[in-house]
Structures are given as structure tokens and as C-alpha cells.
Design a protein around this motif. Structure first.
Motif, PDB file in Angstrom:
ATOM      1  N   THR A 103      -6.940  20.276  17.339  1.00 48.91           N
ATOM      2  CA  THR A 103      -7.661  18.996  17.387  1.00 48.91           C
ATOM      3  C   THR A 103      -6.895  17.881  16.685  1.00 48.91           C
ATOM      4  OG1 THR A 103      -9.758  20.207  17.414  1.00 48.91           O
ATOM      5  CG2 THR A 103      -9.843  17.864  16.858  1.00 48.91           C
ATOM      6  N   HIS A 104      -6.304  18.197  15.528  1.00 53.15           N
ATOM      7  CA  HIS A 104      -5.625  17.165  14.746  1.00 53.15           C
ATOM      8  C   HIS A 104      -4.293  16.740  15.360  1.00 53.15           C
ATOM      9  CE1 HIS A 104      -3.750  20.888  13.360  1.00 53.15           C
ATOM     10  NE2 HIS A 104      -2.720  20.149  12.945  1.00 53.15           N
TER      11      HIS A 104
ATOM     12  N   ALA B 111      -6.250  18.248  25.451  1.00 56.48           N
ATOM     13  CA  ALA B 111      -7.578  18.173  24.840  1.00 56.48           C
ATOM     14  C   ALA B 111      -8.241  19.551  24.758  1.00 56.48           C
ATOM     15  CB  ALA B 111      -8.454  17.206  25.636  1.00 56.48           C
TER      16      ALA B 111
ATOM     17  N   ILE C 175      -3.887  16.483  18.973  1.00 57.68           N
ATOM     18  CA  ILE C 175      -4.066  16.031  20.357  1.00 57.68           C
ATOM     19  C   ILE C 175      -3.517  14.627  20.575  1.00 57.68           C
ATOM     20  CG2 ILE C 175      -5.770  15.416  22.121  1.00 57.68           C
ATOM     21  CD1 ILE C 175      -7.524  17.696  21.016  1.00 57.68           C
TER      22      ILE C 175
END
Length: 433
Positions: A231-232, A226, A234
């Protein structure tokens, strides 16, 4: 306790072509401890800097990348006289400061007399995407969880380690010692090679507390996803990570994306798997249908198995309890040999095998590992118990006639024609002379 890394560190210090050093490896495998111990035992002084704990450090590297100026500033900051050749400068958690990573280039080119060693969590991920990384200007040493031999040292079984390290191919191990080593191997399968888990066992001898430590390590890894992963990616990284023990539990341990969900495709998870590999958390083993030299040229990049970095963490991820290990040989029949193969995978990686390979033949035979050594390829079949069955090896032998067949099992060391049986605890010693 002598870990393999200490020999590599000493070689680095004494090298005529020594460059700044990066110690690479997963979080909590002992990078910081190893560097501090090396500095204490091999240098007059050690200057230790941690970019994660000391926010001021990054500003020094933003102002200048000139090595001589940095040495003056860091000497004042640490109140340690950083002397050429006599001081080890440790830059820990260096992934938090890209400019510090870049500065290693200038230490190499303009100030090679200073001994600079860097380490950091998820450094492999950072290096993979850092455009300004000084390629060719640093030395690398990879650190892994403790091997079984290092585990013996940690448990004050150094004489057993010495015996195994000096064993020849034509010797056998006295049966009482063989049985003792099998029991220690079972213990290693539970505890694994993470330094904190081993230290807890030495302190308390309570396997339940060891499991708690391992679960905390697994939780810390997922928090890293995390914090540090794109982000895309995780969710995909987390899914792959949590799938490893489930996929290894299958008779066919090949990683099946449809087991994640029916519509899942390999290319959807390529970046997630590579992130885990760069982080040092998994090892991939690629299928080779035609075992020719070099194996890398004949490997199928789309078909592979995934192993965890540590057999103890695999057991913790699978929620295996201590009685499974302590009661007879149940460890080696439960979980369909997954722990055994994972153990062999991490021993081979720690022994210097950069990439893992395996072989199958039209569903009739499978060789768990192929070992490339001295321009030859050796098939290694892994057995979880004392079975002497060798169907897959015979199929392979008939097709390719290698100079030697290898089997790793709970049997004692034995040479039978061109078949060499290695006890599982001795697999890092291949090839025995």
C-alpha cells in the motif's frame, strides 16, 4: 508460430534433472497459451488448474502437500487421469496460493515422475517476498513479449526469419529484402511483441485498434499496482511507471529522480523500481565507467536507465500515432531514439542477456550497450537511422581496444575492419560467425 519458449519447454521435458517448472514473465506475454499449447502438442493429456478462477483449489493444498495425495485429488477434480510422464499438470495463477508454490518442493523430492508447470501474473514479485519458496527445487523459464523474429513468424514471414537465422557475418542481405525488413521493423515498433496486440493486427490490420489493446494492457498493469503492490508503495510505483517514457525522451536517458520532483531521492524509490523489475515490467541498464570483466562488479547501482518491457507499449504510453511510423523514417528521428534503444534492450534480454549495461566517458562519449560474451566485452552503439558516425565507438576503441566494435542501425549488414554493422532487425543474432 515457433516461439523460443517451446524449445526450452521441450528441453525441460526431456531433461534427466527435470524439476517442477515455473514460467516467469509479465502479465499478458503469453504464459498460459504457451503452456497449454505445449501440453496439447507434447503430452497425452493436460490437466489445467487456475487458482484465480477456481477458489476450491487452494483448499486442496491447505489440507496436504503430499504429491501423491494431491495427484489423486486433482485427478478427481479435473476428471483427467494425471499420469507420470504422460500428463502435463499446469498450475496457473499460482501466486494466489502460496502453499501450491511450496508444494513444488515436494513434487521435486518425492514425485519427480510427474511433470508440473506453474505460471502466474506478478509471480516474480511473489517469489521475491515468499519466505517458503522452494529455492533450488524448481526450474525457471522466463517468457518475454514476442521478439522481432517471432513477430515475423506470426505475420507469416517465416522464410525471412529462416534466412536471418542462418545468415553469416560475411553476407549481406539483398537490398529489396533489407528494405522490406526495415518496413516490418517499423511495424513491430508500433505493434510491439504483446501477443494480444499482434493477434488484433493479424485479425483487423487496424493500427488504431492495436493502440486500444495496448492502452488496455497498460491500464491493467496500473490496476495490478493497486491490487498487488504494498500500500505504501503504490503511488511511487505508479509515478515511476508513468515516468519511463518521459525519461527516455531526454537526450541523456539516465533516470533522474529530480525530474519526478525536486526533492526526490533515489533511495525513496528503490523499492518501487525493484517491484516493477520483479513484475517483469521494466528492465534496468546500469552505468559502467570501467568496462572490465565481469561487468557486474564495475556497475554503478545508483546510476541507470529504465526501459519498458515492450517497445509497442512504450509507444502507446507516449501516445505516438501511426503516421509517425508509416511516413518515411520519421519514427527513427522522433522521440530521440528512445524506441530504438528500448527495442534493442528487449531483444538483448530475450536473447539471454540477464542484465543490461552502458558506458559513458566524462560526457564526451556514450556506448548504449555493453555485451559480455565469452569472457570478452563488446561495445554496441545504437543508431536510429543510417548515420555512419562512430565518435563514441572510436573513443571507446582508443581507450580499451576491443576485438570488435558493434553498431546497430538501419544500414545493411557490413563488416568494416573491426567494426560490424548489424541491421537493427538482426541484433538478436550477435555474435554472427
Amino acid at each position: 508460430m515457433e516461439r523460443i519458449i517451446y524449445r526450452h519447454l521441450q528441453e525441460w521435458k526431456e531433461s534427466n534433472r527435470r524439476k517442477p517448472l515455473i514460467v516467469n514473465g509479465a502479465r499478458q506475454v503469453g504464459k498460459t497459451y504457451a503452456l497449454k499449447h505445449f501440453g496439447k502438442t507434447s503430452y497425452k493429456n493436460t490437466a489445467y488448474l487456475n487458482f484465480e478462477k477456481d477458489g476450491k483449489l487452494e483448499r486442496y493444498f491447505e489440507q496436504t502437500l503430499d504429491p501423491k495425495q494431491l495427484i489423486k485429488t486433482l485427478s478427481i477434480h479435473t476428471e483427467i487421469d494425471i499420469e507420470p510422464h504422460n500428463t502435463l499438470l499446469i498450475l496457473d495463477e499460482i501466486q494466489e496460493c502460496p502453499k501450491a508454490l511450496n508444494s513444488l518442493k515436494y513434487f521435486c523430492e518425492e514425485a519427480p515422475e510427474y511433470h508440473v508447470a506453474a505460471a502466474g501474473s506478478l509471480l516474480g514479485v511473489k517469489i521475491a517476498k515468499e519466505k517458503g519458496f522452494p529455492v533450488g527445487k524448481v526450474n525457471f523459464i522466463s517468457l518475454y513479449p514476442l521478439t522481432f523474429f517471432e513477430f515475423l513468424d506470426a505475420l507469416d514471414q517465416t522464410k525471412s526469419r529462416t534466412l536471418l537465422e542462418n545468415l553469416s557475418a560475411h553476407e549481406s542481405i539483398p537490398e529489396p529484402l533489407h528494405e522490406k525488413l526495415i518496413e516490418l521493423l517499423k511495424l513491430y515498433f508500433f505493434i510491439g511483441g504483446m501477443p494480444e496486440a499482434i493477434a488484433e493486427y493479424i485479425k483487423s490490420e487496424k493500427l488504431s485498434i492495436v493502440r486500444e489493446v495496448q492502452q488496455e494492457i497498460l491500464s491493467a498493469y496500473e490496476k495490478d499496482f493497486a491490487k498487488h503492490a504494498p500500500t505504501h508503495e503504490i503511488m511511487k510505483i505508479t509515478v515511476v511507471w508513468q515516468q519511463v517514457h518521459r525519461q527516455l525522451a531526454k537526450e541523456n536517458k539516465k533516470f533522474i529522480f529530480s525530474a519526478i520532483r525536486k526533492s526526490a531521492r533515489g533511495r525513496d524509490y528503490e523499492e518501487a523500481i525493484q517491484w516493477l523489475a520483479d513484475a517483469g515490467l521494466i528492465h534496468k541498464s546500469h552505468l559502467v565507467e570501467s568496462p572490465k570483466f565481469p561487468l557486474s562488479a564495475y556497475a554503478d547501482s545508483q546510476i541507470f536507465k529504465i526501459f519498458l518491457l515492450d517497445v509497442g507499449l512504450l509507444g502507446a504510453q507516449s501516445h505516438l500515432s501511426a503516421p509517425i511510423i508509416l511516413e518515411g523514417d520519421s519514427l527513427f528521428t522522433e522521440f530521440k531514439g528512445a524506441l530504438t534503444e528500448n527495442y534493442v534492450a528487449q531483444e538483448r534480454i530475450a536473447s539471454g542477456q540477464k542484465v543490461l549495461y552502458y558506458w559513458t566517458s566524462e560526457g564526451t562519449a556514450e556506448i548504449d550497450f555493453l555485451i559480455e560474451q565469452d569472457h570478452a566485452i563488446f561495445p554496441l552503439e545504437v543508431k536510429s537511422g543510417v548515420s555512419q558516425k562512430k565518435k563514441s565507438l572510436l573513443v571507446y576503441n582508443q581507450k580499451y581496444a576491443p576485438s570488435q566494435l558493434l553498431r546497430a542501425s538501419l544500414m545493411n549488414l557490413k563488416l568494416d575492419g573491426n567494426l560490424q554493422n548489424y541491421p537493427l532487425y538482426l541484433i538478436s543474432r550477435f555474435p554472427l560467425k
